[in-house]
Design a protein around this motif. Structure first.
Motif, PDB file in Angstrom:
ATOM      1  N   GLY A 266       0.783  -1.232   0.000  1.00 40.38           N
ATOM      2  CA  GLY A 266       0.000   0.000   0.000  1.00 40.38           C
ATOM      3  C   GLY A 266       0.809   1.274   0.000  1.00 40.38           C
ATOM      4  N   CYS A 267       2.074   1.218  -0.406  1.00 43.80           N
ATOM      5  CA  CYS A 267       2.889   2.439  -0.473  1.00 43.80           C
ATOM      6  C   CYS A 267       2.294   3.392  -1.501  1.00 43.80           C
ATOM      7  CB  CYS A 267       4.330   2.115  -0.850  1.00 43.80           C
ATOM      8  SG  CYS A 267       5.229   1.173   0.393  1.00 43.80           S
ATOM      9  N   GLU A 268       2.317   4.664  -1.169  1.00 45.88           N
ATOM     10  CA  GLU A 268       1.766   5.649  -2.076  1.00 45.88           C
ATOM     11  C   GLU A 268       2.738   6.094  -3.154  1.00 45.88           C
ATOM     12  OE1 GLU A 268      -0.525   6.180   1.829  1.00 45.88           O
ATOM     13  OE2 GLU A 268       1.479   5.588   1.185  1.00 45.88           O
ATOM     14  N   ARG A 269       4.056   5.967  -2.876  1.00 44.91           N
ATOM     15  CA  ARG A 269       5.046   6.532  -3.790  1.00 44.91           C
ATOM     16  C   ARG A 269       6.271   5.626  -3.842  1.00 44.91           C
ATOM     17  NH1 ARG A 269       8.607  11.252  -2.671  1.00 44.91           N
ATOM     18  NH2 ARG A 269       7.563  11.354  -0.635  1.00 44.91           N
ATOM     19  N   LEU A 270       6.930   5.576  -5.003  1.00 48.12           N
ATOM     20  CA  LEU A 270       8.132   4.762  -5.201  1.00 48.12           C
ATOM     21  C   LEU A 270       9.225   5.612  -5.830  1.00 48.12           C
ATOM     22  CD1 LEU A 270       9.540   1.912  -5.317  1.00 48.12           C
ATOM     23  CD2 LEU A 270       8.599   1.707  -7.637  1.00 48.12           C
ATOM     24  N   ILE A 271      10.397   5.665  -5.175  1.00 51.39           N
ATOM     25  CA  ILE A 271      11.571   6.308  -5.757  1.00 51.39           C
ATOM     26  C   ILE A 271      12.288   5.254  -6.587  1.00 51.39           C
ATOM     27  CG2 ILE A 271      13.681   7.593  -5.322  1.00 51.39           C
ATOM     28  CD1 ILE A 271      11.176   9.024  -4.365  1.00 51.39           C
ATOM     29  N   VAL A 272      12.410   5.513  -7.885  1.00 50.96           N
ATOM     30  CA  VAL A 272      12.793   4.486  -8.854  1.00 50.96           C
ATOM     31  C   VAL A 272      14.274   4.597  -9.210  1.00 50.96           C
ATOM     32  CG1 VAL A 272      12.359   3.638 -11.191  1.00 50.96           C
ATOM     33  CG2 VAL A 272      10.455   4.435  -9.770  1.00 50.96           C
ATOM     34  N   LYS A 273      14.923   3.459  -9.341  1.00 53.86           N
ATOM     35  CA  LYS A 273      16.255   3.395  -9.923  1.00 53.86           C
ATOM     36  C   LYS A 273      16.151   2.879 -11.361  1.00 53.86           C
ATOM     37  CE  LYS A 273      19.573   3.166  -6.163  1.00 53.86           C
ATOM     38  NZ  LYS A 273      20.782   2.454  -5.673  1.00 53.86           N
ATOM     39  N   THR A 274      17.262   2.921 -12.086  1.00 50.52           N
ATOM     40  CA  THR A 274      17.245   2.556 -13.493  1.00 50.52           C
ATOM     41  C   THR A 274      18.091   1.310 -13.745  1.00 50.52           C
ATOM     42  OG1 THR A 274      19.204   3.808 -14.143  1.00 50.52           O
ATOM     43  CG2 THR A 274      17.126   5.015 -14.032  1.00 50.52           C
ATOM     44  N   VAL A 275      17.905   0.729 -14.918  1.00 50.46           N
ATOM     45  CA  VAL A 275      18.633  -0.486 -15.290  1.00 50.46           C
ATOM     46  C   VAL A 275      20.132  -0.243 -15.357  1.00 50.46           C
ATOM     47  CG1 VAL A 275      18.992  -2.093 -17.217  1.00 50.46           C
ATOM     48  CG2 VAL A 275      16.669  -1.551 -16.453  1.00 50.46           C
ATOM     49  N   SER A 276      20.535   0.993 -15.673  1.00 48.31           N
ATOM     50  CA  SER A 276      21.963   1.291 -15.830  1.00 48.31           C
ATOM     51  C   SER A 276      22.616   1.769 -14.533  1.00 48.31           C
ATOM     52  CB  SER A 276      22.148   2.362 -16.904  1.00 48.31           C
ATOM     53  OG  SER A 276      21.567   3.579 -16.492  1.00 48.31           O
ATOM     54  N   GLU A 277      21.930   1.595 -13.406  1.00 50.23           N
ATOM     55  CA  GLU A 277      22.389   2.158 -12.136  1.00 50.23           C
ATOM     56  C   GLU A 277      23.808   1.734 -11.764  1.00 50.23           C
ATOM     57  OE1 GLU A 277      21.046   4.978  -9.531  1.00 50.23           O
ATOM     58  OE2 GLU A 277      19.740   3.993 -10.997  1.00 50.23           O
ATOM     59  N   ALA A 278      24.184   0.496 -12.126  1.00 50.05           N
ATOM     60  CA  ALA A 278      25.459  -0.064 -11.660  1.00 50.05           C
ATOM     61  C   ALA A 278      26.663   0.487 -12.416  1.00 50.05           C
ATOM     62  CB  ALA A 278      25.434  -1.588 -11.776  1.00 50.05           C
ATOM     63  N   TRP A 279      26.464   1.099 -13.590  1.00 48.18           N
ATOM     64  CA  TRP A 279      27.645   1.469 -14.382  1.00 48.18           C
ATOM     65  C   TRP A 279      27.656   2.897 -14.918  1.00 48.18           C
ATOM     66  CZ3 TRP A 279      24.134  -2.311 -16.049  1.00 48.18           C
ATOM     67  CH2 TRP A 279      23.353  -1.978 -17.157  1.00 48.18           C
ATOM     68  N   GLN A 280      26.592   3.684 -14.744  1.00 48.09           N
ATOM     69  CA  GLN A 280      26.652   5.060 -15.240  1.00 48.09           C
ATOM     70  C   GLN A 280      25.548   5.889 -14.601  1.00 48.09           C
ATOM     71  OE1 GLN A 280      25.953   4.465 -19.465  1.00 48.09           O
ATOM     72  NE2 GLN A 280      23.841   5.132 -19.276  1.00 48.09           N
ATOM     73  N   ILE A 281      25.705   7.223 -14.683  1.00 49.06           N
ATOM     74  CA  ILE A 281      24.629   8.116 -14.258  1.00 49.06           C
ATOM     75  C   ILE A 281      23.507   8.014 -15.292  1.00 49.06           C
ATOM     76  CG2 ILE A 281      23.993  10.518 -13.864  1.00 49.06           C
ATOM     77  CD1 ILE A 281      26.852  11.023 -12.952  1.00 49.06           C
ATOM     78  N   PRO A 282      22.307   7.673 -14.886  1.00 43.80           N
ATOM     79  CA  PRO A 282      21.231   7.413 -15.854  1.00 43.80           C
ATOM     80  C   PRO A 282      20.858   8.643 -16.674  1.00 43.80           C
ATOM     81  CG  PRO A 282      20.686   6.540 -13.680  1.00 43.80           C
ATOM     82  CD  PRO A 282      21.881   7.409 -13.507  1.00 43.80           C
ATOM     83  N   SER A 283      20.520   8.394 -17.906  1.00 46.13           N
ATOM     84  CA  SER A 283      20.033   9.451 -18.797  1.00 46.13           C
ATOM     85  C   SER A 283      18.552   9.693 -18.537  1.00 46.13           C
ATOM     86  CB  SER A 283      20.230   9.035 -20.254  1.00 46.13           C
ATOM     87  OG  SER A 283      19.409   7.913 -20.550  1.00 46.13           O
ATOM     88  N   VAL A 284      18.024  10.740 -19.159  1.00 42.61           N
ATOM     89  CA  VAL A 284      16.583  11.004 -19.048  1.00 42.61           C
ATOM     90  C   VAL A 284      15.794   9.832 -19.613  1.00 42.61           C
ATOM     91  CG1 VAL A 284      14.699  12.483 -19.843  1.00 42.61           C
ATOM     92  CG2 VAL A 284      16.859  13.513 -19.097  1.00 42.61           C
ATOM     93  N   ALA A 285      16.209   9.326 -20.766  1.00 43.72           N
ATOM     94  CA  ALA A 285      15.494   8.210 -21.393  1.00 43.72           C
ATOM     95  C   ALA A 285      15.481   6.979 -20.484  1.00 43.72           C
ATOM     96  CB  ALA A 285      16.133   7.870 -22.735  1.00 43.72           C
ATOM     97  N   GLU A 286      16.592   6.714 -19.818  1.00 40.01           N
ATOM     98  CA  GLU A 286      16.652   5.553 -18.915  1.00 40.01           C
ATOM     99  C   GLU A 286      15.764   5.761 -17.694  1.00 40.01           C
ATOM    100  OE1 GLU A 286      21.162   3.960 -19.970  1.00 40.01           O
ATOM    101  OE2 GLU A 286      20.856   5.646 -18.598  1.00 40.01           O
TER     102      GLU A 286
END
Length: 425
Positions: A266-286
């Motif tokens: 029942g969480c209202e909000r999720l702070i999301v990580k990206t698929v490329s998290e382990a090797w680069q600063i994520p782009s807007v598209a990611e």
């Protein structure tokens, strides 16, 4: 412009949907505006983010503009460096009832950040007197607590709907038993409430075992209702904050599971990580792809509770309540109670090297994959029980713990790739 953040979250929750949020921050106004526009244009409920740069976090407001003028980049948005009118112009036409924006900053001395976000017309931010001092700062805890007291009072007096998201539930969350992080989030909520804030959220970081996380999130909601029943609050989950899987399929699996965890609890909000998290600063598209992935994974009815989850709920709520009560009983002023609690070891963050942290408590991952106490130090908890381990700790074990989640998801992804017919839980 007022009340957009909490009203938006509540409206989406009433539709049984999950609000997703990226952690984006860019130095240039045009780049930041483009990123916000892209998030606002998504067909899923999303909150915009202004994540501030590391110079701003330590009070350096000159270097960001110098670096940008030299054609370089900074790792976030320098809110206090850009002219107020320029930031207002960037937000104009974007920020509003259907697209709230939160300022995420990471500083133990937040008053100037709070003043700037109010000046540009925003109302939502994050952090806390403990969670943004230990371990992110070397500032003495007493100084940070006093700074946060003044900052919360400012935000409460200057905005009718000022909102702070406690970072307490993410305090080294990847290597800390959830009873302590749950207690810390609730205690920081009590601190905000005592100093006049009426709108807040409590964070929790996805851990190492889904059943334990589900029980802990249920416990957090119960304790928040008990201690914060007369203010507006909601729960925000963070996709795992430790070392991320190195394979795209492994990272995708972890992100999906975090969204399902948010849905099931029942969480209202999720702070999301990206698929490329382990090797680069994520782009807007990611970031956009991760937001869509999370929103889609959260669709459908919540999974029913299990007996294992119920057992974790009982354990976490009992321990968290003991910690909360022990701290609140130290002094009616929660500011003073925080400082004394750390001095006495009633609050003690595993593996945190801050000088004001006693460092006697440790954590291990047990055979189930759950985060449990190795040593409880002086924490006000029972010395016995299923959540306590006394086996020896080593650097090899710490390394294994740090890689536990990444290894599990990468191994699962490789096994499925080699044999697509496998069904791996």
């Amino acid at each position: 412009m007022s009340g957009h953040f909490d009203r938006f979250i509540a409206d989406v929750h009433r539709r049984d949907e999950l609000v997703v949020q990226p952690r984006m921050g860019f130095g240039k106004l045009q780049t930041m505006e483009s990123g916000l526009q892209a998030v606002a244009a998504l067909d899923v409920p999303a909150v915009g983010t202004l994540t501030l740069d590391s110079y701003t976090r330590v009070g350096d407001y000159t270097t960001p503009l110098e670096r940008l003028a030299a054609g370089e980049e900074v790792n976030g948005f320098p809110l206090l460096s850009h002219p107020t009118r320029a930031t207002q112009g960037m937000l104009d036409g974007l920020y509003g009832p259907t697209f709230p924006v939160q300022v995420r900053h990471g500083t133990a001395l937040p008053l100037q950040v709070f003043k700037s976000l109010v000046e540009v017309g925003l109302e939502a931010t994050e952090g806390g007197p403990v969670s943004y001092c230990l371990p992110y700062s070397r500032l003495p805890l007493a100084h940070a607590v006093q700074a946060w007291k003044e900052s919360v009072q400012f935000l409460a007096s200057e905005t009718e709907f000022g909102h702070i998201e406690s970072f307490g539930g993410c305090l080294l969350g990847q290597l800390c038993p959830p009873s302590l992080t749950v207690a810390m989030a609730v205690l920081e909520g009590c601190f905000f409430r005592q100093h006049g804030l009426r709108h807040m959220s409590l964070s929790y970081a996805q851990g190492t075992l889904p059943a334990q996380d589900r029980g802990a999130l249920r416990a957090m909601r119960s304790l928040a209702a008990e201690y914060l029943g007369d203010v507006t609050w909601h729960v925000v989950l963070y996709t795992y904050m430790g070392l991320f899987p190195r394979t795209p399929d492994g990272a995708t699996g972890l992100i999906r599971d975090s969204a399902r965890l948010a849905r099931d609890t029942g969480c209202e909000r999720l702070i999301v990580k990206t698929v490329s998290e382990a090797w680069q600063i994520p782009s807007v598209a990611e970031n956009l792809a991760a937001l869509r992935l999370s929103s889609q994974a959260a669709e459908g009815p919540p999974a029913p509770a299990t007996a294992v989850e119920d057992a974790f709920f009982d354990e976490v709520i009992e321990e968290a309540r003991l910690i909360i009560e022990s701290v609140l009983n130290l002094n009616p002023d929660i500011s003073l109670a925080f400082v004394k609690a750390f001095a006495d070891g009633l609050l003690d963050i595993p593996f945190c090297l801050h000088p004001d942290n006693m460092g006697a408590a440790t954590c291990v991952i047990d055979d189930r994959g759950a985060l449990v106490w190795g040593s409880r130090g002086r924490l006000p908890l029972s010395r016995t029980g299923s959540g306590h381990r006394t086996d020896r700790f080593s650097s090899d074990r710490l390394y294994s713990m740090l890689n536990h989640v990444a290894h599990r998801y990468d191994s699962r992804a490789r096994a499925l790739k080699d044999n697509p017919r496998l069904c791996i839980p």
